[in-house]
Design a protein around this motif. Structure first.
Motif, PDB file in Angstrom:
ATOM      1  N   CYS A  87       0.856  -1.200   0.000  1.00 50.04           N
ATOM      2  CA  CYS A  87       0.000   0.000   0.000  1.00 50.04           C
ATOM      3  C   CYS A  87       0.882   1.237   0.000  1.00 50.04           C
ATOM      4  CB  CYS A  87      -0.890  -0.014   1.238  1.00 50.04           C
ATOM      5  SG  CYS A  87      -1.784   1.550   1.490  1.00 50.04           S
TER       6      CYS A  87
ATOM      7  N   TRP B  55       0.312   4.131   1.103  1.00 51.67           N
ATOM      8  CA  TRP B  55       0.263   4.833   2.389  1.00 51.67           C
ATOM      9  C   TRP B  55       0.962   3.977   3.446  1.00 51.67           C
ATOM     10  CZ3 TRP B  55      -0.151   9.277   4.691  1.00 51.67           C
ATOM     11  CH2 TRP B  55      -0.507   9.350   6.029  1.00 51.67           C
ATOM     12  N   GLY B  56       0.457   2.807   3.678  1.00 54.91           N
ATOM     13  CA  GLY B  56       1.141   1.795   4.504  1.00 54.91           C
ATOM     14  C   GLY B  56       1.392   2.191   5.949  1.00 54.91           C
ATOM     15  N   ARG B  57       0.641   3.147   6.484  1.00 48.88           N
ATOM     16  CA  ARG B  57       0.941   3.600   7.843  1.00 48.88           C
ATOM     17  C   ARG B  57      -0.161   3.324   8.858  1.00 48.88           C
ATOM     18  NH1 ARG B  57       3.052   9.629   6.527  1.00 48.88           N
ATOM     19  NH2 ARG B  57       3.572   9.079   4.397  1.00 48.88           N
ATOM     20  N   CYS B  58      -1.320   2.858   8.419  1.00 44.96           N
ATOM     21  CA  CYS B  58      -2.417   2.648   9.374  1.00 44.96           C
ATOM     22  C   CYS B  58      -2.012   1.577  10.387  1.00 44.96           C
ATOM     23  CB  CYS B  58      -3.689   2.230   8.640  1.00 44.96           C
ATOM     24  SG  CYS B  58      -4.210   3.416   7.398  1.00 44.96           S
TER      25      CYS B  58
ATOM     26  N   PHE C 275      -3.604  -0.329  12.332  1.00 44.90           N
ATOM     27  CA  PHE C 275      -4.427  -1.542  12.469  1.00 44.90           C
ATOM     28  C   PHE C 275      -4.323  -2.461  11.255  1.00 44.90           C
ATOM     29  CE2 PHE C 275      -6.712   1.651  10.185  1.00 44.90           C
ATOM     30  CZ  PHE C 275      -7.353   0.961   9.174  1.00 44.90           C
ATOM     31  N   CYS C 276      -3.527  -2.056  10.255  1.00 50.00           N
ATOM     32  CA  CYS C 276      -3.597  -2.714   8.953  1.00 50.00           C
ATOM     33  C   CYS C 276      -2.734  -3.984   8.884  1.00 50.00           C
ATOM     34  CB  CYS C 276      -3.138  -1.727   7.888  1.00 50.00           C
ATOM     35  SG  CYS C 276      -3.094  -2.455   6.264  1.00 50.00           S
TER      36      CYS C 276
ATOM     37  N   GLU D   4      -1.566  -5.336   6.268  1.00 45.14           N
ATOM     38  CA  GLU D   4      -0.489  -5.101   5.288  1.00 45.14           C
ATOM     39  C   GLU D   4       0.759  -4.582   5.988  1.00 45.14           C
ATOM     40  OE1 GLU D   4      -0.072  -5.453   1.949  1.00 45.14           O
ATOM     41  OE2 GLU D   4      -1.930  -6.571   1.977  1.00 45.14           O
TER      42      GLU D   4
ATOM     43  N   ASN E 244      -4.627  -2.523  -2.810  1.00 45.37           N
ATOM     44  CA  ASN E 244      -5.105  -2.150  -1.469  1.00 45.37           C
ATOM     45  C   ASN E 244      -5.595  -0.712  -1.465  1.00 45.37           C
ATOM     46  OD1 ASN E 244      -4.694  -4.492   0.212  1.00 45.37           O
ATOM     47  ND2 ASN E 244      -2.527  -4.230  -0.268  1.00 45.37           N
TER      48      ASN E 244
ATOM     49  N   ARG F 241      -8.054   5.924  -1.242  1.00 41.94           N
ATOM     50  CA  ARG F 241      -8.016   6.672   0.016  1.00 41.94           C
ATOM     51  C   ARG F 241      -8.785   7.982  -0.168  1.00 41.94           C
ATOM     52  NH1 ARG F 241      -4.930   6.081   4.004  1.00 41.94           N
ATOM     53  NH2 ARG F 241      -4.172   8.230   4.042  1.00 41.94           N
TER      54      ARG F 241
ATOM     55  N   LYS G 148      -4.467   7.038  10.251  1.00 40.07           N
ATOM     56  CA  LYS G 148      -5.197   6.799   9.002  1.00 40.07           C
ATOM     57  C   LYS G 148      -4.811   7.824   7.926  1.00 40.07           C
ATOM     58  CE  LYS G 148      -8.153   4.873   6.371  1.00 40.07           C
ATOM     59  NZ  LYS G 148      -7.980   3.548   5.826  1.00 40.07           N
TER      60      LYS G 148
HETATM   61  S1  SF4 Z   1      -5.601   0.287   5.923  1.00 41.75           S
HETATM   62 FE1  SF4 Z   1      -5.653   0.634   3.738  1.00 41.75          FE
HETATM   63  S2  SF4 Z   1      -4.798   2.690   3.459  1.00 41.75           S
HETATM   64 FE2  SF4 Z   1      -4.204   2.009   5.520  1.00 41.75          FE
HETATM   65  S3  SF4 Z   1      -2.199   1.096   5.221  1.00 41.75           S
HETATM   66 FE3  SF4 Z   1      -3.690  -0.558   5.096  1.00 41.75          FE
HETATM   67  S4  SF4 Z   1      -4.120  -0.787   2.926  1.00 41.75           S
HETATM   68 FE4  SF4 Z   1      -3.134   1.207   3.229  1.00 41.75          FE
END
Ligand code: SF4
Length: 509
Positions: A261, A263-266, A268-269, A271, A307, A331, A370
């Protein structure tokens, strides 16, 4: 080589992972065949369901061909009640195909009360007792038939969802016992998550010869002893699938322009928790490749499986509109607050965007990293609606940062913006075990099993799963402005079929 996609996953489109492997094998002059055992197995079950004699099942049996036809010719999508009736009746035949209570099969799930897909011992048991699998008669005949005709040296099984794991291992067990000389390779996103999260070697013993993690094209070609043409990423290949049986009004092409992703910073994700690297194909190259695929295959819809489709890819799509409608995850960032940008997306063929909004409380969004601002989300939803692009909003309740008050703010946010939201997916937070959110929390076992990727936790704000579940059922789903949105969720197929309601009605809901 032979590639197999086991049951169960949504039977509406071919699997992107196998399409990518097929493209790589073809580009490197390697002979191969593909079996989508998911779609074949589902048809086999619904056509062979014993009639129980109850009215619902008799009606479902009688209407089966009409129901399938109404999904394939698109009539079902003109009326939600008709669509739901067709889907529930088809699903009924899968449910009653397993008369006992032990195994439950639906259009999207496979559940065995006695065996867990996140327990490696249970997977090995499923492999050793393959003849107990509900699909055994189908896959044993199918595989015997094809293996009599061709001498495959390698068979690859792609396992992406928990709902595929037990059936996938039953197929492996059958192959291992009857064709011990054939090399068995497994891969797919679930296998990748297991290997990444658990850091384990092959925990399946002699059942599996090789495990491939991440995008499988290059490791598979190396395994087959191929010289890989550097620098050229082959296009996925879709001709290898029989396009007729999929339960959709035409052939859907799943296609990804990236992995990971951008962004890759959430926090809770999964990924991020799995440390998946972001790799983006050159946006212009991806869009041209996709246009060529569309010209060649004539799909009814493009499913961008990224993603999050990056702004650069969206800009490339706006400059080079696709000759087929498309949808995907995006996003809700500043770009979507620009009406011209949204109109450009519409002209590019975009019929629906899936937006991970997660919470209506800005402080919760900030704590989960987010990276979106609620004001922008409001603007994005308004613009997308005006542009005629459907919106599919994802909400997540029960994160460690959320309290009941925060959850109520989410209700307020959705209610205020209800006119601009076509569909909602509402989920309860599952804690990825390797995520930063897990630090400092008291973790409890969530799923029993050594392969579980998620944990339960003592909620720091006394907002545990049980309370969250009750809140969703009563306050969220019962809200008069939210209820109608929930009711138009396509059962089982959810976001995979939602774009067809937009297309068939010429507008969104
Ligand atoms: S929740 Fe979605 S936007 Fe946030 S890091 Fe994961 S894939 Fe990326």
């Amino acid at each position: 080589m032979l590639l197999i996609y086991p049951p169960i996953s949504k039977p509406c489109e071919p699997p992107i992972g196998i399409a990518r492997l097929a493209g790589a094998l073809y580009a490197n002059n390697t002979g191969f065949d593909v079996i989508d055992a998911n779609i074949e197995g589902i048809y086999w079950l619904i056509k062979n369901t014993p009639s129980l004699g109850d009215r619902w099942t008799m009606r479902a049996t009688k209407n089966l061909d009409v129901n399938i036809a109404s999904i394939k010719n698109g009539h079902a999508f003109k009326n939600m009640a008709r669509y739901k009736k067709a889907v529930y009746e088809i699903n009924r035949l899968l449910i009653v195909s397993q008369p006992g209570q032990a195994i439950k099969i639906t259009l999207t799930d496979y559940e065995d009360k006695a065996l867990s897909p996140v327990n490696s011992h249970d997977l090995i048991y499923a492999a050793c007792n393959f003849e107990k699998n509900p699909f055994y008669v189908y896959f044993s005949h199918r595989l015997k038939n094809i293996l009599e005709k061709k001498d495959y040296k390698t068979i690859g099984i792609s396992i992406n969802y928990l709902s595929q794991a037990l059936c996938g291992f039953s197929i492996i067990g059958f192959l291992r016992q009857n064709y011990p000389h054939i090399r068995i390779v497994i891969g797919g996103s679930l296998i990748t998550s297991w290997m990444g999260n658990k850091g384990l070697d092959n925990m399946f013993g002699d059942l599996v010869d090789y495990i491939i993690t991440g995008p499988g094209e290059i490791p598979l070609l190396r395994l087959l002893g191929k010289d890989i043409k550097q620098g050229i990423k082959p296009a996925p290949l879709y001709d290898v699938f029989n396009r007729d049986p999929y339960l959709s009004p035409g052939f859907i092409i799943p296609y990804n322009t990236s992995t990971g992703c951008y962004w890759g910073r959430c926090t809770f994700c999964p990924e991020r928790a799995e440390g998946n690297r972001y790799i983006q194909t050159d946006p212009l190259y991806a869009v041209h490749e996709l246009s060529d695929i569309i010209d060649h295959t004539g799909p009814c819809l493009i499913h961008l499986t990224d993603n999050a489709v990056s702004p650069a890819v969206m800009k490339a799509l706006i400059k080079n509109p696709l000759p087929a409608p498309w949808y995907g995850f995006a996003r809700a960032n500043k770009d979507l607050t620009d009406m011209d940008f949204c109109m450009g997306l519409k002209r590019s063929g975009c019929v629906m965007l899936k937006l991970g909004v997660e919470s209506g409380d800005q402080s919760v969004l900030d704590m989960m990293n987010k990276g979106i601002v609620l004001e922008d989300v409001v603007g994005a939803l308004e613009n997308l609606k005006k542009a005629g692009i459907g919106t599919y909003v994802y909400i997540l309740f029960g994160t460690p940062y959320e309290s009941k008050e925060s959850a109520r703010k989410t209700i307020d946010f959705i209610a205020k913006n209800h006119k601009n939201i076509d569909f909602i997916n509402c989920a309860i937070f599952n804690l990825p075990l390797n995520s930063p959110d897990a630090r400092g929390l008291e973790i409890r076992e969530f799923y029993k099993g050594d392969l579980s990727l998620y944990g339960d936790f003592i909620h720091p704000k006394d907002w545990g799963r049980l309370k969250v579940r009750r809140f969703i059922e009563k306050e969220f789903k019962g809200h008069p402005l939210i209820k109608p949105i929930i009711q138009r969720q396509p059962p089982f197929f959810t976001s995979n079929h939602a774009p067809f309601f937009a297309i068939s009605q010429g507008k969104v809901c």
